[in-house]
Design a protein around this motif. Structure first.
Motif, mmCIF file in Angstrom:
data_model
loop_
_atom_site.group_PDB
_atom_site.id
_atom_site.type_symbol
_atom_site.label_atom_id
_atom_site.label_comp_id
_atom_site.label_asym_id
_atom_site.label_seq_id
_atom_site.Cartn_x
_atom_site.Cartn_y
_atom_site.Cartn_z
ATOM 1 N N MET A 156 0.819 -1.210 0.000
ATOM 2 C CA MET A 156 0.000 0.000 0.000
ATOM 3 C C MET A 156 0.854 1.262 0.000
ATOM 4 S SD MET A 156 -3.045 -1.127 2.563
ATOM 5 C CE MET A 156 -4.042 0.318 2.293
ATOM 6 N N SER A 157 1.987 1.217 0.649
ATOM 7 C CA SER A 157 2.818 2.424 0.728
ATOM 8 C C SER A 157 3.692 2.618 -0.509
ATOM 9 C CB SER A 157 3.674 2.411 1.990
ATOM 10 O OG SER A 157 4.555 1.311 1.976
ATOM 11 N N THR A 158 4.141 1.543 -1.139
ATOM 12 C CA THR A 158 5.015 1.683 -2.297
ATOM 13 C C THR A 158 4.299 1.585 -3.631
ATOM 14 O OG1 THR A 158 5.545 -0.690 -2.334
ATOM 15 C CG2 THR A 158 6.985 0.754 -1.024
ATOM 16 N N LYS A 159 3.164 0.902 -3.665
ATOM 17 C CA LYS A 159 2.374 0.704 -4.894
ATOM 18 C C LYS A 159 3.257 0.274 -6.074
ATOM 19 C CE LYS A 159 -1.025 4.139 -3.489
ATOM 20 N NZ LYS A 159 -0.611 4.186 -2.122
ATOM 21 N N PRO A 160 3.967 -0.845 -5.923
ATOM 22 C CA PRO A 160 4.893 -1.265 -6.983
ATOM 23 C C PRO A 160 4.150 -1.744 -8.240
ATOM 24 C CG PRO A 160 4.696 -2.994 -5.359
ATOM 25 C CD PRO A 160 3.920 -1.819 -4.826
ATOM 26 N N ALA A 161 4.808 -1.625 -9.371
ATOM 27 C CA ALA A 161 4.271 -2.159 -10.626
ATOM 28 C C ALA A 161 4.662 -3.638 -10.675
ATOM 29 C CB ALA A 161 4.844 -1.405 -11.817
ATOM 30 N N LEU A 162 3.732 -4.511 -10.379
ATOM 31 C CA LEU A 162 4.042 -5.933 -10.263
ATOM 32 C C LEU A 162 4.008 -6.665 -11.590
ATOM 33 C CD1 LEU A 162 2.065 -6.664 -6.989
ATOM 34 C CD2 LEU A 162 4.510 -6.280 -7.237
ATOM 35 N N TRP A 163 3.176 -6.216 -12.513
ATOM 36 C CA TRP A 163 3.122 -6.799 -13.841
ATOM 37 C C TRP A 163 2.624 -5.806 -14.824
ATOM 38 C CZ3 TRP A 163 -0.060 -9.327 -10.112
ATOM 39 C CH2 TRP A 163 -1.413 -9.045 -10.194
#
Length: 163
Positions: A156-163
């Motif tokens: 929730m804090s980093t909101k990474p692009a996972l795919w």
């Protein structure tokens, strides 16, 4: 100028989400063997009349009677958040992974932690030689649940692009 309900919905949603599984996370640490005058284990949990005993009773009541209401409030605030942010929010990979982890955490709490806690609560620490091992396993499950909560917080804090 209309006041946005988003911050209130978000705070309520987070509080409800945490409140839904926090009893399963904390109760295993409240049930530890107490020692009698000769060092033998005589009871489970905090000393009677202590503040921690009231906390344990509150957590047990929250777990047994509050789950339905917390879940209902969580669903309502979740729908409100999606309505205010838009349906495209559900296409965020980090959110989908976080929701999956949260669902797994709730399943772990409901199907593993709660039944085992009920068994531990019904036992006196001296009545069953396996009590200490059962309590230790419950604490390990709580560690796993805490790790999953931390993972959700990270997503929730980093909101990474996972795919």
């Amino acid at each position: 100028m209309p006041v946005s309900l988003f911050p209130l919905l978000l705070i309520a949603h987070i509080v409800l989400a945490i409140s839904l599984f926090v009893p399963s996370l904390l109760l295993p640490f409240a049930f530890r063997a107490q020692r009698g005058p000769r060092g033998a284990a005589v009871a489970v949990g905090p000393a009677p009349g202590s503040d921690s005993n009231r906390f344990v009773r509150f957590m047990l009541a929250l777990q047994s009677r509050g789950t339905l209401w917390l879940g209902l409030g969580l669903a309502i605030t979740g729908v409100g958040l999606i309505a205010s942010l838009g349906l495209n929010t559900l296409q965020q990979p980090w959110l989908l992974v976080a929701l999956g982890i949260y669902a797994a955490n709730l399943a772990l709490a409901y199907f593993v932690q709660v039944p085992r806690l009920r068994r531990l609560i019904g036992l006196r620490s001296g009545s069953d030689p396996k009590w200490a091992d059962l309590a230790k396993r419950q604490r390990y499950v709580s560690y796993v649940m805490a790790g999953l909560v931390g993972t959700i917080g990270f997503l929730m804090s980093t909101k990474p692009a996972l795919w």
